[in-house]
Design an enzyme around this catalytic site. Structure first.
Site, PDB file in Angstrom:
ATOM      1  N   GLY A 280     -11.706   5.755   5.693  1.00  0.00           N
ATOM      2  CA  GLY A 280     -10.338   6.259   5.669  1.00  0.00           C
ATOM      3  C   GLY A 280     -10.223   7.135   4.436  1.00  0.00           C
TER       4      GLY A 280
ATOM      5  N   GLU B 168      -9.176  -2.092  -6.179  1.00  0.00           N
ATOM      6  CA  GLU B 168      -7.890  -2.508  -5.634  1.00  0.00           C
ATOM      7  C   GLU B 168      -7.624  -3.991  -5.864  1.00  0.00           C
ATOM      8  OE1 GLU B 168      -6.940  -0.010  -1.791  1.00  0.00           O
ATOM      9  OE2 GLU B 168      -9.113  -0.272  -1.975  1.00  0.00           O
TER      10      GLU B 168
ATOM     11  N   ASP C   1       0.816  -1.208   0.000  1.00  0.00           N
ATOM     12  CA  ASP C   1       0.000   0.000   0.000  1.00  0.00           C
ATOM     13  C   ASP C   1       0.852   1.262   0.000  1.00  0.00           C
ATOM     14  OD1 ASP C   1      -2.721   0.432  -0.213  1.00  0.00           O
ATOM     15  OD2 ASP C   1      -2.977   0.933   1.893  1.00  0.00           O
TER      16      ASP C   1
END
Length: 382
Positions: A192, A368, A128
């Protein structure tokens, strides 16, 4: 799945949740036949991973040719995805001090996958933090004693990198231009949240730092605060370090300001004119606009696209409206008719700018999982 050429079709997707709880354990998965929810005992992550694999259709389990893993933190060492071997495992373990709540579980996933699929099945770690390793020292260094960086790796790393990797490439595709010719400001906004300034496909700055706490106002995280705040609370009001950590990470953000971390509730309270819901939304947007201005300058005023992604970025017309409000002179001119169509909730690439906007404004849903698959394939076929 094993293949000589990539074929990017999602065959099965799912989610294990409530791990370690007594009543909320379940696995939700979706196939061509529809969505199914399995209520199972999931006492730990190992049991959850084993149960997930056990639910895969038999025709797929025998043809899995590789496994891609999202690994939250790769430190400075990993600047791209890596084929997992003992050396890479040691590197992930070394970065655990920077992500103690995530990397251990990532390592467990790798361990269990090897047990389930065998040591001959290659595994790839997709980090990430890797996308942000192109930042220059002036962007990632804190103005702290340099020895803290040398001894402990204290610096800004950034997160949501897998999402930005995907969104940058997808932006180039929809604009029909080479990625190396584009300047992009991307906003990954969910529970987030972060933003990223991208020049020619490379990150030049991002809002998250050493941890995902820095930067924007999030569901339960404060984002930027005065660094003296923790010591003030501890020295003057009796809070412990653990108390302050819990406040900043789990009790702040939208939750702290108005009592809920669910942005759907926050937005309804904003529309209703309720005081604290309105305050929470305004603080959230003000922080985003500050960084939007900073990144416009960082890119020398030359921005090709402003991109919204993540759950809230893709689903909230209010957020996008407020972020772009009054910025037409800076080149951000949003078409409110398009922005509010489909109730402002977009599951496909959608352009939102007016014909007179010098900056293109897009919703580009992130993927993702697909990006991890693509990077896994690329590593194994280098």
């Amino acid at each position: 799945l094993g293949a000589s050429v990539p074929s990017w079709q999602c065959l099965v997707q799912g989610l294990a949740e409530g791990i370690g709880t007594t009543s909320q354990c379940r696995i939700k998965h979706e196939t061509e036949e529809g969505k199914i929810v399995h209520k199972l005992e999931l006492p730990n992550h190992r049991a959850a991973l084993e149960s997930v694999v056990g639910l895969l259709p038999a025709e797929y389990t025998g043809s899995i040719g590789s496994v891609g893993h999202r690994v939250v933190h790769g430190g400075e060492r990993f600047k791209s995805a890596a084929l997992i071997n003992n050396d890479v495992l040691q590197g992930i373990q070394a970065a655990t001090v920077l992500a103690p709540l995530h990397n251990p579980w990532n390592l467990l996933g790798i361990e269990v996958a090897e047990e389930l699929f065998g040591s001959d099945c290659p595994q790839v770690a997709v980090f990430d933090t890797a996308f942000h390793q192109t930042m220059k020292p002036y962007a990632y260094m804190y103005a702290l004693p340099y020895e803290l960086y040398e001894k402990y790796g204290i610096r800004r790393y950034g997160f949501h990198g897998t999402s930005y990797h995907f969104v940058a490439a997808e932006t180039a595709r929809v604009l029909g231009k080479p990625l190396e010719d584009l300047n992009i400001i991307a906003c990954h906004i969910g529970n987030g949240a972060s933003m990223c300034a991208i020049r020619g496909g490379s990150c030049i700055d991002t809002t998250m730092g050493l941890t995902p706490l820095e930067g924007l106002v999030m569901g339960t995280r404060s984002g930027d605060v005065d660094p003296a705040l923790p010591s003030h609370l501890m020295e003057n009001h009796g809070y412990s370090a653990a108390d302050v950590n819990a406040i900043l990470n789990k009790k702040s953000g939208l939750l702290g300001l108005c009592g809920t971390s669910d942005d759907r509730d926050v937005e309804q309270r904003y529309f209703d004119g309720e005081k604290l819901g309105t305050l929470a939304k305004e603080v959230q947007v003000h922080r985003m606009r500050k960084y939007l201005g900073a990144y416009l300058v960082a890119l020398n005023g030359e921005v090709d696209a402003l991109v919204f992604t993540g759950g809230l970025g893709e689903k909230s017309h209010l957020l996008r409206t407020l972020v772009c409000e009054g910025l037409s002179k800076l080149g951000f001119d949003i078409d409110e008719g398009i922005n509010k169509s489909k109730e402002g909730r977009f599951s496909e690439n959608t352009s939102l700018h007016t014909s007179s906007s010098s900056v293109q404004i897009w919703v580009i849903p992130t993927d993702e999982e697909l990006c991890i698959a693509q990077q896994t394939f690329a590593v194994l076929n280098e």
